[in-house]
Design an enzyme around this catalytic site. Structure first.
Site, PDB file in Angstrom:
ATOM      1  N   SER A 209       0.666  -7.905   1.176  1.00  0.00           N
ATOM      2  CA  SER A 209      -0.220  -6.870   1.714  1.00  0.00           C
ATOM      3  C   SER A 209      -1.158  -6.386   0.609  1.00  0.00           C
ATOM      4  O   SER A 209      -1.910  -7.179   0.051  1.00  0.00           O
ATOM      5  CB  SER A 209       0.605  -5.743   2.333  1.00  0.00           C
ATOM      6  N   GLN A 210      -1.140  -5.096   0.249  1.00  0.00           N
ATOM      7  CA  GLN A 210      -1.942  -4.668  -0.894  1.00  0.00           C
ATOM      8  C   GLN A 210      -1.616  -5.518  -2.113  1.00  0.00           C
ATOM      9  O   GLN A 210      -2.511  -5.910  -2.875  1.00  0.00           O
ATOM     10  CB  GLN A 210      -1.679  -3.200  -1.234  1.00  0.00           C
TER      11      GLN A 210
ATOM     12  N   TYR B 221       0.812  -1.216   0.000  1.00  0.00           N
ATOM     13  CA  TYR B 221       0.000   0.000   0.000  1.00  0.00           C
ATOM     14  C   TYR B 221       0.844   1.263   0.000  1.00  0.00           C
ATOM     15  O   TYR B 221       1.777   1.400   0.803  1.00  0.00           O
ATOM     16  CB  TYR B 221      -0.908  -0.017   1.224  1.00  0.00           C
TER      17      TYR B 221
ATOM     18  N   HIS C 251       2.523  -8.653  10.533  1.00  0.00           N
ATOM     19  CA  HIS C 251       2.587  -8.128   9.173  1.00  0.00           C
ATOM     20  C   HIS C 251       4.046  -7.840   8.848  1.00  0.00           C
ATOM     21  O   HIS C 251       4.508  -6.687   8.908  1.00  0.00           O
ATOM     22  CB  HIS C 251       1.728  -6.862   9.074  1.00  0.00           C
TER      23      HIS C 251
ATOM     24  N   ASP D 276      -1.011 -10.847  12.832  1.00  0.00           N
ATOM     25  CA  ASP D 276      -1.083  -9.701  11.926  1.00  0.00           C
ATOM     26  C   ASP D 276      -2.151  -8.728  12.423  1.00  0.00           C
ATOM     27  O   ASP D 276      -3.324  -9.060  12.492  1.00  0.00           O
ATOM     28  CB  ASP D 276      -1.422 -10.186  10.509  1.00  0.00           C
TER      29      ASP D 276
END
Length: 320
Positions: free
Chosen positions: A183-184, A92, A302, A273
């Site tokens: 992630s993203q 992100y 994360h 996470d």
């Protein structure tokens, strides 16, 4: 205190909060038809960085709303036959990263394209204007406009268009594509695979963009999902528009796209996470109907997982 096995048992049956809109399939059918009408006007420009055995290019193409999208494109030198290709998506607000990070893949015999998401930290444009707020993040961009204006609709379509472009390159074997990201990037890997059924392998790690309403229910939630809290704190403090808000987000929720994935999936997850809570990830993972495997790191959050990149590489080399 719940044990690891107790938590896992609950997660394995979790399907997320809220319902898929009745017009969800039509929404994405119309979006893909819009993509069909776009002339991507692809441009390859030799990059300033080159490898001993790898050619590096800036790849530009025109996406939805006329935005020029950028990706790094790397391929081995002296290709004698069509080769597999990988698509990589970044975290992100970030960008495609350094060229040298991709050379392990070209050394193995892959071509690889790493896309800069529009409106974030790379070279891609975002020309799509929206009515209403754009405060604090990209997930809520377009939330008070029509559902066709949601920014992640455009980003999801960018990933699918990039896959189509790679499949048209003469050096690429169109039947051997893989996608991955963290992630993203993990969320975009699932979205891309859902919108591009030709993709054979998908390796999301700690994916974002899933079960937005469920994410808001986590008091310990950190990172990108906090922008949803910010939206309510600033613009709807009494949650008077909550139902409409989360209904809009269902259109860009990867758990609703997951059943369309045809690719084999290798999924990395940390059970601690806080940025992308495990429940949000399981909501999408449990919706997958293709062959899938989850590698679980109980004490990890994360963050990078030891050994996962090697496992992912071995997973992708089945395309070679």
């Amino acid at each position: 205190m719940k044990t690891y096995h107790d938590r896992l048992k609950e997660l394995e049956t979790y399907t997320g909060m809220g319902e898929k809109p009745a017009d969800f399939t039509d929404y994405w059918k119309d979006a893909l038809e819009e993509l069909d009408r776009i002339n991507p006007d692809v441009s390859l420009q030799k990059a300033e960085f080159q490898g001993t055995h790898t050619e590096c290019f800036h790849l530009y193409f025109t996406g939805v709303n006329g935005s020029r999208i950028h990706a790094q494109y790397l391929r081995p030198k002296n290709i004698s036959h069509p080769i597999p290709a990988l698509l990589q998506f970044h975290g992100y607000r970030w960008n495609a990263g350094d060229w040298c990070e991709k050379m392990a893949y070209t050394d193995m015999g892959f071509a690889i394209a790493s896309m800069d998401c529009r409106g974030q930290g790379g070279l891609s444009e975002d020309l799509g204007s929206v009515r209403g707020t754009t405060v604090t993040g990209h997930v809520i961009r377009g939330i008070t406009d029509t559902k066709e204006k949601l920014l992640y609709r455009q980003i999801f379509l960018d990933t699918a268009l990039l896959a189509r472009i790679l499949m048209r390159f003469e050096e690429i074997d169109a039947e051997k594509l893989g996608v991955f990201g963290t992630s993203q990037g993990g969320g975009l890997a699932i979205a891309c695979a859902a919108l591009t059924p030709e993709i054979k392998k998908a390796a999301p790690c700690s994916p974002f963009l899933s079960d937005y309403q469920g994410a808001c229910c986590h008091q310990e939630c950190q990172g990108a999902y906090l922008e949803l809290w910010d939206y309510f704190r600033i613009l709807d403090p009494c949650h008077e528009q909550e139902q409409d808000f989360f209904r809009q987000l269902q259109y860009i929720d990867i758990r609703n796209l997951a059943p369309w994935v045809k690719a084999d999936v290798l999924w990395g997850i940390g059970l601690e996470d806080k940025a992308c809570p495990p429940s949000t990830q399981f909501a999408a993972y449990n919706a997958l109907t293709s062959d899938k495997k989850m590698i679980i790191y109980p004490e990890y959050g994360h963050e990078p997982f030891p050994g996962f990149q090697d496992k992912m590489m071995q997973f992708m080399t089945e395309l070679l």
